[in-house]
Write a protein that holds these residues in place. Structure first.
Motif, PDB file in Angstrom:
ATOM      1  N   LYS A 122      24.432  65.619  68.923  1.00 45.72           N
ATOM      2  CA  LYS A 122      25.710  65.946  68.296  1.00 45.72           C
ATOM      3  C   LYS A 122      26.540  64.698  68.011  1.00 45.72           C
ATOM      4  O   LYS A 122      27.324  64.671  67.066  1.00 45.72           O
ATOM      5  CB  LYS A 122      26.492  66.912  69.186  1.00 45.72           C
ATOM      6  CG  LYS A 122      25.919  68.318  69.217  1.00 45.72           C
ATOM      7  CD  LYS A 122      26.766  69.252  70.068  1.00 45.72           C
ATOM      8  CE  LYS A 122      26.212  70.677  70.053  1.00 45.72           C
ATOM      9  NZ  LYS A 122      27.030  71.590  70.882  1.00 45.72           N
ATOM     10  N   ALA A 123      26.364  63.669  68.847  1.00 53.44           N
ATOM     11  CA  ALA A 123      27.100  62.419  68.648  1.00 53.44           C
ATOM     12  C   ALA A 123      26.439  61.530  67.599  1.00 53.44           C
ATOM     13  O   ALA A 123      26.988  60.485  67.243  1.00 53.44           O
ATOM     14  CB  ALA A 123      27.200  61.665  69.968  1.00 53.44           C
ATOM     15  N   GLY A 124      25.276  61.971  67.098  1.00 51.65           N
ATOM     16  CA  GLY A 124      24.571  61.188  66.081  1.00 51.65           C
ATOM     17  C   GLY A 124      23.930  59.937  66.631  1.00 51.65           C
ATOM     18  O   GLY A 124      23.764  58.943  65.919  1.00 51.65           O
ATOM     19  N   ILE A 125      23.540  59.964  67.911  1.00 46.81           N
ATOM     20  CA  ILE A 125      22.926  58.793  68.557  1.00 46.81           C
ATOM     21  C   ILE A 125      21.455  59.084  68.825  1.00 46.81           C
ATOM     22  O   ILE A 125      21.116  60.017  69.562  1.00 46.81           O
ATOM     23  CB  ILE A 125      23.649  58.467  69.878  1.00 46.81           C
ATOM     24  CG1 ILE A 125      25.121  58.126  69.618  1.00 46.81           C
ATOM     25  CG2 ILE A 125      22.965  57.295  70.589  1.00 46.81           C
ATOM     26  CD1 ILE A 125      25.954  57.999  70.874  1.00 46.81           C
ATOM     27  N   ARG A 126      20.612  58.293  68.211  1.00 44.16           N
ATOM     28  CA  ARG A 126      19.170  58.428  68.463  1.00 44.16           C
ATOM     29  C   ARG A 126      18.810  57.671  69.739  1.00 44.16           C
ATOM     30  O   ARG A 126      19.449  56.680  70.085  1.00 44.16           O
ATOM     31  CB  ARG A 126      18.367  57.873  67.294  1.00 44.16           C
ATOM     32  CG  ARG A 126      18.607  58.591  65.968  1.00 44.16           C
ATOM     33  CD  ARG A 126      17.837  57.908  64.853  1.00 44.16           C
ATOM     34  NE  ARG A 126      18.195  56.478  64.731  1.00 44.16           N
ATOM     35  CZ  ARG A 126      17.565  55.625  63.944  1.00 44.16           C
ATOM     36  NH1 ARG A 126      16.537  56.030  63.205  1.00 44.16           N
ATOM     37  NH2 ARG A 126      17.949  54.363  63.893  1.00 44.16           N
ATOM     38  N   GLU A 127      17.781  58.147  70.414  1.00 44.35           N
ATOM     39  CA  GLU A 127      17.363  57.521  71.666  1.00 44.35           C
ATOM     40  C   GLU A 127      17.034  56.052  71.450  1.00 44.35           C
ATOM     41  O   GLU A 127      17.365  55.186  72.282  1.00 44.35           O
ATOM     42  CB  GLU A 127      16.155  58.264  72.246  1.00 44.35           C
ATOM     43  CG  GLU A 127      15.781  57.848  73.656  1.00 44.35           C
ATOM     44  CD  GLU A 127      16.879  58.116  74.683  1.00 44.35           C
ATOM     45  OE1 GLU A 127      17.112  57.232  75.524  1.00 44.35           O
ATOM     46  OE2 GLU A 127      17.494  59.197  74.622  1.00 44.35           O
ATOM     47  N   GLU A 128      16.429  55.732  70.303  1.00 52.15           N
ATOM     48  CA  GLU A 128      16.041  54.341  70.040  1.00 52.15           C
ATOM     49  C   GLU A 128      17.252  53.447  69.745  1.00 52.15           C
ATOM     50  O   GLU A 128      17.129  52.208  69.742  1.00 52.15           O
ATOM     51  CB  GLU A 128      15.036  54.258  68.888  1.00 52.15           C
ATOM     52  CG  GLU A 128      15.504  54.886  67.580  1.00 52.15           C
ATOM     53  CD  GLU A 128      15.077  56.327  67.418  1.00 52.15           C
ATOM     54  OE1 GLU A 128      14.863  56.753  66.267  1.00 52.15           O
ATOM     55  OE2 GLU A 128      14.959  57.028  68.454  1.00 52.15           O
TER      56      GLU A 128
END
Length: 466
Positions: A395-401
């Motif tokens: 939801k925060a638009g943060i990818r794990e990478e």
């Protein structure tokens, strides 16, 4: 129950820093401190906590005092007592991570101007955020006290704190502090943790707690029984409630025992008499509210420090939604769990609290994120203790990478050369450069005023420097 140490318990008094920061919004002035310094210096404290935390910002922002001038004055008037400060690791005294050169120079100048002991903590208990500060404190001859930010969660069991203490000891800490900022440490848990720490590391163990939930004195006493070397207390006029337990009470409780502090109650009484007048002045000026002295056990339920509660009320009042207070309190533990159980201390407490407000006010959880929330989820503040909810990351638009896995400060370029160049017309010394690097707007306004008043002395009756 027998004492597990026969050494006198050492006392750090917080009357010059955390006591008035906690109870009176950090508004005690240098002129309130200096008349008591002679008696404070004769008492025989292990140390006096007198600098760091919010005092640096508050001196310039509210009191028209130079924090460096305050430190030098206290050093002159307290020649026989170690002076101690609180240092937020890579965040120093600010609210973001600073480059290593700023951390190193700040440690150097703090010690040069009079600090003996630097208590270094990190809001996430990420040891990487303590590395540079611990190294620099020792390099410049100070005592490096590494603090464990105490909290309660499925992640933070006794074994977690023991592992962390071992790591901090290996990093070169001179002592270990249990920093219980919300009075969450119960008396029996304090006994067990101190006992195990004494068995695990060979360093002195220093306990810092508050009395918000009414158990602070019991926590200190059980820590003393378990062998803690030092505890934090505050002289009674600014003790109790959201401050530390009272110094005089602790000294009286241990008198005649194996852990007798050796401190003189009559001398403590003389110092307390002075600070009663200071406390009365602070109350009259509207900075000391009787509510900060009350026992509030809600911290044990919500695990929220007292200062965070007052901040939440202020946020909701500002937007006219005070009726949502209970709902926000109920949301805080959920946000904390989703964010990987960070301890609630500056700046994580503000970040988690603000996100809980957004979740409740919008009526949709994680519809909106503050930039600080996203920064914390990305790892800009350091490694979060536990796993983050993957749905929240999405939801925060943060990818794990995209998340930061290195020491956050490794991504920062040196900052001091640019600060020296930018402020060369205003900064008269390296200390000014550091003030400007940490608090650009506040320090610039203050130093302009300071320069103007030094060139045109104020009229009689206006005391700018003390």
């Amino acid at each position: 129950m027998e004492f597990l140490s026969s050494k006198p318990l050492l006392i750090t008094d917080t009357i010059l820093r955390d006591a008035h920061q906690s109870q009176a919004a950090t508004r005690m002035r240098l002129e309130d401190m200096l008349p008591a310094c002679e008696i404070l210096d004769s008492i025989g404290y292990y140390s006096l906590e007198c600098w760091g935390g919010a005092t640096f910002d508050a001196c310039m922002r509210y009191l028209d005092e130079d924090p460096w001038d305050r430190l030098r004055a206290l050093r002159r008037h307290l020649p026989h007592t170690k002076l101690q400060m609180l240092f937020r690791g890579q965040s120093i005294l600010g609210y973001r991570n600073y480059a290593d050169d700023v951390v190193d120079s700040f440690c150097a100048k703090s010690i040069e101007n009079g600090i003996d002991i630097v208590r270094v903590f990190d809001a996430l208990n990420d040891p990487r955020n303590l590395e540079q500060a611990l190294r620099s404190v020792k390099k410049y001859g100070g005592l490096a006290e590494a603090a464990i930010s105490y909290t309660v969660s499925p992640i933070h069991d006794e074994a977690y704190f023991l592992r962390l203490a071992q790591e901090l000891a290996q990093m070169g800490a001179d002592s270990i502090c249990i920093k219980d900022m919300a009075n969450l440490l119960s008396p029996m848990a304090a006994y067990s943790l101190v006992k195990r720490l004494k068995e695990t590391v060979t360093l002195p163990i220093h306990l810092h707690t508050h009395d918000s939930a009414g158990t602070g004195a019991m926590v200190n006493l059980m820590a003393a029984v378990a062998g803690a070397d030092i505890v934090d207390t505050a002289l009674s006029p600014l003790a109790g409630g959201v401050s530390q337990p009272a110094t005089e009470s602790m000294v009286a409780a241990l008198k005649g025992t194996l852990r007798d502090t050796g401190l003189d109650l009559s001398r403590l009484g003389s110092a307390a008499a002075h600070f009663r007048t200071v406390s009365a002045s602070l109350e009259q000026a509207g900075f000391l509210d009787s509510r900060v002295l009350r026992v509030d056990a809600s911290a044990l339920i919500w695990q929220v420090p007292g200062g965070m509660l007052s901040n939440l009320i202020a946020q909701l009042r500002q937007i006219g939604r005070e009726e949502l207070y209970e709902s926000v309190l109920a949301e805080i533990p959920s946000v904390r769990r989703d964010f990987g159980y960070p301890p609630l201390v500056t700046p994580s407490s503000q970040i988690i609290g603000s996100q809980a407000v957004l979740n409740v006010v919008t009526g949709k959880r994680y519809q909106m994120f503050s930039k600080e929330s996203k920064a914390m989820l990305r790892g800009e503040y350091g490694q979060l203790p536990g796993p983050v909810n993957p749905e929240v990351l999405q939801k925060a638009g943060i990818r794990e990478e995209d998340r930061i896995t290195c020491r956050p400060a490794d991504l920062l370029q040196p900052e001091l050369p640019a600060s020296r160049e930018k402020y060369k017309a205003l900064a008269q010394r390296e200390e000014d450069v550091l003030s400007l690097a940490l608090f650009p707007q506040v320090a610039e306004e203050f130093l302009i005023k300071k320069d103007r008043w030094s060139n045109s002395p104020p009229s009689i009756g206006f005391m700018f420097f003390h």
